[in-house]
Design a protein around this motif. Structure first.
Motif, PDB file in Angstrom:
ATOM      1  N   TYR A   1       7.613  15.624  -3.299  1.00  0.00           N
ATOM      2  CA  TYR A   1       5.597  15.601  -2.951  1.00  0.00           C
ATOM      3  C   TYR A   1       4.595  16.167  -2.884  1.00  0.00           C
ATOM      4  CZ  TYR A   1       8.992  11.591  -1.405  1.00  0.00           C
ATOM      5  OH  TYR A   1       9.953  10.435  -1.087  1.00  0.00           O
TER       6      TYR A   1
ATOM      7  N   ASN B   1      -2.926  11.718  -0.652  1.00  0.00           N
ATOM      8  CA  ASN B   1      -2.554  10.244   0.243  1.00  0.00           C
ATOM      9  C   ASN B   1      -2.927   9.108  -1.718  1.00  0.00           C
ATOM     10  OD1 ASN B   1      -5.445   9.550  -0.980  1.00  0.00           O
ATOM     11  ND2 ASN B   1      -6.112   9.719   1.180  1.00  0.00           N
ATOM     12  N   SER B   2      -3.748   7.614  -1.496  1.00  0.00           N
ATOM     13  CA  SER B   2      -2.820   6.899  -2.450  1.00  0.00           C
ATOM     14  C   SER B   2      -4.125   6.899  -3.946  1.00  0.00           C
ATOM     15  CB  SER B   2      -2.854   5.343  -2.547  1.00  0.00           C
ATOM     16  OG  SER B   2      -4.333   5.039  -1.462  1.00  0.00           O
TER      17      SER B   2
ATOM     18  N   TYR C   1      -7.710  17.873  -0.497  1.00  0.00           N
ATOM     19  CA  TYR C   1      -6.359  17.845  -0.449  1.00  0.00           C
ATOM     20  C   TYR C   1      -6.151  19.289  -0.364  1.00  0.00           C
ATOM     21  CZ  TYR C   1      -6.111  12.994  -2.201  1.00  0.00           C
ATOM     22  OH  TYR C   1      -5.985  11.452  -2.800  1.00  0.00           O
TER      23      TYR C   1
END
Length: 136
Positions: free
Chosen positions: A24, A28-29, A110
């Protein structure tokens, strides 16, 4: 995708996927759109007789890296900011890479980054650098 196959949207290009890891990252998407933009550019601007795009991943305790490497013409030295849409050549002409500008800005959101370097022997390698996180 299997390890090596043709894409229905780009039947003239071969995509090779290696080292897909079950990790992970802090994203996000929207990251899928960033990958899509880089993959599309790798094919769209590829002048090779047999376009080839390789995707691989690596991770350690803190970081996740995904690399998209192609066998196209590469990016001329000094034109990276223009291609990423971070620079305009003059007031009339604008940067060439709105999609890649999106990728660069998204990676900053990010707390990551994208690096671009020559792919040996030919082409370009885009590396997505992201912070690793534990499973949700």
């Amino acid at each position: 995708m299997t390890p090596e196959e043709k894409s229905p949207s780009s039947p003239h290009a071969t995509f090779v996927v290696d080292d897909v890891l079950d990790v992970y990252a802090a994203a996000n998407s929207a990251l899928a759109k960033a990958f899509e933009a880089v993959l599309e550019n790798a094919v769209e601007h590829n002048d090779a007789e047999a376009p080839r795009v390789e995707v691989s991943m690596a991770a350690d305790e803190r970081n996740v890296e995904a690399v998209v490497a192609d066998n196209g013409p590469g990016i001329a030295e000094g034109e990276l900011d223009l291609v990423l849409g971070l620079e305009e050549p003059d007031q009339v002409r604008h940067g060439q890479g709105i999609d890649l500008f999106f990728v660069s800005e998204l990676m900053a959101e990010y707390s990551g980054r994208i690096t671009v370097e020559p792919n040996d022997p030919r082409g370009t390698a885009f590396t997505f650098h992201l912070r690793r996180q534990s499973a949700p």
